[in-house]
Design an enzyme around this catalytic site. Structure first.
Site, PDB file in Angstrom:
ATOM      1  CB  SER A 145     115.012  -7.775   8.432  1.00 37.38           C
ATOM      2  OG  SER A 145     114.335  -7.048   7.425  1.00 37.38           O
ATOM      3  CE1 TYR A 158     110.016  -9.885   9.902  1.00 37.99           C
ATOM      4  CE2 TYR A 158     110.621  -7.904   8.688  1.00 37.99           C
ATOM      5  CZ  TYR A 158     110.809  -9.247   8.960  1.00 37.99           C
ATOM      6  OH  TYR A 158     111.794  -9.943   8.308  1.00 37.99           O
TER       7      TYR A 158
END
Length: 265
Positions: A145, A158
């Site tokens: 990501s 995250y």
């Protein structure tokens, strides 16, 4: 051409029941690849299997798997390897996030994010590497990501998991440089999938960034077209990756000037 590269190749995709996982499966099947689709929701996988086999005629195997369960990862991958013989491409796509301030995130959520996003990815990779090394061929694709490059408020855990994925991927690439195995990190920005049903419970983030969201079909196409090529990273969108490069060079300035943009969650 990508058509020739993937014909007859055996591809495993985790988190394949929806989003970019399902879209990668559709594209790979259209290019003639045989698929092993893994996810927790086997009913969705079965529907996807039926669609792909009827539409393309390729072999599709589906199995229920929670990658957070490393014992199950071992058992399922052993089953798969006994059925198909070898794996050409592994796409570690399974993952999830929860957007909360660090002090509001409980330890159960923290552990589970690491179990799925990091430990599960590593467990799946470890199951295919020996045979790939033996054959001197293969491709590991890890869906990371842009959050692994730029950490923002309410994504501390995250982002930490995706930083870990990038660290693991970069090291793995160096280890396998002379082994004939490609290793690619995929770093997308926000994608319009059901990921945010869990990550963004209040819908604030989606509302603020909706116009910038990537479509899963587009992301899947960028990944599939680079399968079995020596691609280091796939960064989407390009302008967001440019931001991560500036962040690496001028972190203090970037954090000060980008403070308002970071607080979208």
């Amino acid at each position: 051409m990508v058509h020739n590269r993937l014909v007859g190749k055996n591809i495993i995709i985790t988190g394949a029941s929806g989003g970019i996982g399902a879209e990668m499966a559709r594209l790979s099947a259209n290019y003639g690849a045989n698929l092993v689709l893994l996810a927790r929701n086997v009913e969705k996988l079965e529907r996807l299997k039926e669609e792909l086999e009827q539409g393309t005629g390729v072999q599709v195997i589906v199995k229920s798997l929670d990658v957070a369960d490393t014992v199950a990862v071992r058992d399922v991958f052993n089953e798969v390897l006994s059925e198909i013989g070898h794996v050409d491409i592994l796409v570690n796509n399974a993952g999830f996030g929860i957007f909360r301030h660090a002090h509001e995130t409980n330890m159960e959520e923290i552990k589970f994010m690491f179990e799925v996003n990091v430990f599960g990815l590593m467990a799946c990779t470890s199951m295919v590497l020996p045979s790939m090394r033996e054959r001197g061929s293969g491709h590991i694709i890890n869906i990371a990501s842009q959050a692994g490059k730029i950490a923002t408020p309410k994504s501390s855990v995250y982002s930490a998991t995706k930083h870990a994925v990038l660290g693991y991927t970069n090291s793995l690439r160096l280890e396998l440089k002379d082994a004939g195995i490609f290793v690619t990190a995929v770093n997308p920005g926000p994608i319009a999938t059901n990921f945010f049903q869990i990550a963004d419970e209040q819908g604030t983030y989606v509302k603020n960034v909706k116009r910038f969201m990537l479509q899963p079909e587009y992301v899947a196409k960028q990944v599939v077209e680079r399968m079995m090529t020596r691609t280091r990273e796939i960064n989407l969108p390009r302008w967001m990756n440019a931001g991560s490069m500036i962040y690496a060079l001028f972190p203090r300035v970037f954090e000060r000037l980008g403070r308002r943009a970071f607080n979208q969650k």
